[in-house]
Design an enzyme around this catalytic site. Structure first.
Site, short mmCIF file in Angstrom:
data_model
loop_
_atom_site.label_atom_id
_atom_site.label_comp_id
_atom_site.label_asym_id
_atom_site.label_seq_id
_atom_site.Cartn_x
_atom_site.Cartn_y
_atom_site.Cartn_z
N ASP A 263 48.36 43.41 39.86
CA ASP A 263 47.96 42.19 40.53
C ASP A 263 47.80 41.12 39.42
O ASP A 263 47.69 41.47 38.25
CB ASP A 263 46.63 42.44 41.26
N ASP B 285 45.66 37.67 39.57
CA ASP B 285 44.30 37.13 39.46
C ASP B 285 43.25 38.23 39.52
O ASP B 285 43.16 38.96 40.50
CB ASP B 285 44.06 36.09 40.57
MG LIG Z 1 43.28 39.85 42.47
#
Ligand SMILES: [Mg+2]
Length: 199
Positions: free
Chosen positions: A25, A27
């Site tokens: 992922d 962020d």
């Molecule tokens: Mg995230």
């Protein structure tokens, strides 16, 4: 019979050619998640991300970013701004000796009723981006791993058939399908231990 043997050999070669991948992922895993990050000046790398990627590059894993970026669909920042940030981020990974193999983003606004179904399927917790990466780079999802900081990431990985799912941030306990770590350094330590166990 002979034809079946040829097909079987072909199948084995095909299987052998599939690469494992580390899915990340963005962020909260690559950068500190302060919400809708779109500027280089606000992009702070999470401690341990480069070590993690260098380790998996060394094991011949592809490194793939799958990120929900609805800020684009919502009109908070432009696709162009996102591309500029991506280019800079990719260069930093190359400088650190662990170039990314692919970055995929789901940019649609989930509240927009006009979003096509196929685009919605790309947005985590749906597995669309992971399948897209697997088709593009010929990946073996059954040998792949995913690191996320939200249950959406884990659900997407699980729906795509990735067996090794890791949550960082420590805000959730370990679930039935994911192991939980306080941070990337702790996660890497455990993964090293695990992978070294494999003969
Ligand atoms: Mg995230």
């Amino acid at each position: 019979m002979f034809l079946i043997q040829i097909l079987w050999v072909h199948f084995k070669v095909e299987q052998k050619g599939l690469a494992p991948a580390l899915f990340l992922d963005r962020d909260g895993v690559i950068n500190i998640d302060n919400g809708y990050i779109s500027e280089i000046k606000d992009f702070i790398f999470v401690d341990g991300i480069f070590e993690m990627c260098r380790y998996f590059k060394g094991l011949n894993y592809k490194i793939i970013v799958v990120t929900n970026q609805s800020g684009i669909g919502r009109g908070y920042f432009s696709q162009n701004k996102f591309n500029v940030l991506n280019k800079w981020m990719s260069e930093r990974f190359i400088q650190e000796g662990c170039g990314l193999d692919l970055i995929l983003a789901a940019t649609a606004d989930p509240n927009d009723p006009n979003v096509p179904e196929a685009e919605f399927f790309r947005r985590k917790p749906n597995p669309g981006m992971i399948f897209e990466a697997a088709a593009l780079l010929k990946l073996d999802l059954a040998k792949s791993m995913l690191i996320g900081d939200s249950l959406r990431d884990i659900e997407a990985g699980n729906a795509a058939g990735i067996p090794n799912l890791y949550l960082i941030g420590g805000q959730f306990g370990s679930s039935l399908i994911a192991e939980s770590f306080t941070d990337l350094n702790q996660c890497l330590l455990e993964l090293r231990r695990k992978l070294n166990e494999i003969p």
